[in-house]
Design a protein around this motif. Structure first.
Motif, mmCIF file in Angstrom:
data_model
loop_
_atom_site.group_PDB
_atom_site.id
_atom_site.type_symbol
_atom_site.label_atom_id
_atom_site.label_comp_id
_atom_site.label_asym_id
_atom_site.label_seq_id
_atom_site.Cartn_x
_atom_site.Cartn_y
_atom_site.Cartn_z
ATOM 1 N N UNK A 57 44.557 38.580 20.001
ATOM 2 C CA UNK A 57 45.592 37.763 19.205
ATOM 3 C C UNK A 57 45.171 37.621 17.763
ATOM 4 N N UNK A 58 45.908 37.787 16.767
ATOM 5 C CA UNK A 58 45.749 37.561 15.442
ATOM 6 C C UNK A 58 46.568 36.384 14.918
ATOM 7 N N UNK A 59 47.613 36.213 15.566
ATOM 8 C CA UNK A 59 48.643 34.924 15.460
ATOM 9 C C UNK A 59 49.242 34.611 16.767
ATOM 10 N N UNK A 81 42.325 34.678 20.378
ATOM 11 C CA UNK A 81 42.098 34.753 21.609
ATOM 12 C C UNK A 81 42.136 36.271 22.493
ATOM 13 N N UNK A 82 41.281 36.607 22.994
ATOM 14 C CA UNK A 82 41.088 37.809 23.578
ATOM 15 C C UNK A 82 41.149 37.764 25.197
ATOM 16 N N UNK A 101 55.145 33.180 15.249
ATOM 17 C CA UNK A 101 54.908 34.721 15.642
ATOM 18 C C UNK A 101 53.658 34.812 16.242
ATOM 19 N N UNK A 102 53.857 35.796 17.310
ATOM 20 C CA UNK A 102 52.961 36.366 17.942
ATOM 21 C C UNK A 102 52.512 37.686 17.418
ATOM 22 N N UNK A 103 51.237 37.958 16.901
ATOM 23 C CA UNK A 103 50.847 39.163 16.567
ATOM 24 C C UNK A 103 49.422 39.529 17.166
ATOM 25 N N UNK A 104 49.308 40.587 17.756
ATOM 26 C CA UNK A 104 47.993 41.002 18.184
ATOM 27 C C UNK A 104 47.664 42.610 18.140
#
Length: 121
Positions: A57-59, A81-82, A101-104
């Motif tokens: 997870x980046x954001x 988080x990973x 925002x969710x960015x992964x």
């Protein structure tokens, strides 16, 4: 016939499976890296994974995984988080339930390919 992963149910409901991410960020013979980008309330449609994978997870924040069978799993995926998944799971979709925002990056390990019971017609 066994339908542990939901292929028969998907056919019965006319569900076409989508991609596991929004765009391929990088690919070579061993790995494929997807970008997953979900605005608050946005859903990545029903899909299934064919390789073990790692999500970074980046954001982000709260997400909900919903299986084709209706089971819901709430997960928290803040920045950094990973999670590594090395098992077959049912067809599912992902919804960003947070206000951010969710960015992964989702990294597939292509050396192993998962074949599912019930996948063929």
């Amino acid at each position: 016939m066994n339908d542990d992963h939901g292929f028969i149910l998907a056919r019965e409901q006319g569900i076409t499976l989508g991609e596991i991410g929004h765009r391929i960020f990088f690919e070579n013979d061993l790995t494929r890296v997807w970008e997953v980008r979900l605005e608050p309330g946005e859903t990545l449609g029903f899909h299934i994974h064919r390789h073990p994978y790692l999500v970074v997870s980046l954001e982000g924040g709260a997400n909900r995984i919903e299986t084709i069978f209706g089971q819901t799993i709430d997960v928290d995926e803040p920045s950094g988080h990973t999670v590594f998944i090395n098992e077959k799971r049912a067809i599912h979709r992902l919804t960003n339930t947070s206000g951010v925002l969710y960015l992964s990056r989702l990294v597939e390990f292509k050396s192993e390919i998962w074949i599912y019971d019930g996948e063929s017609n």
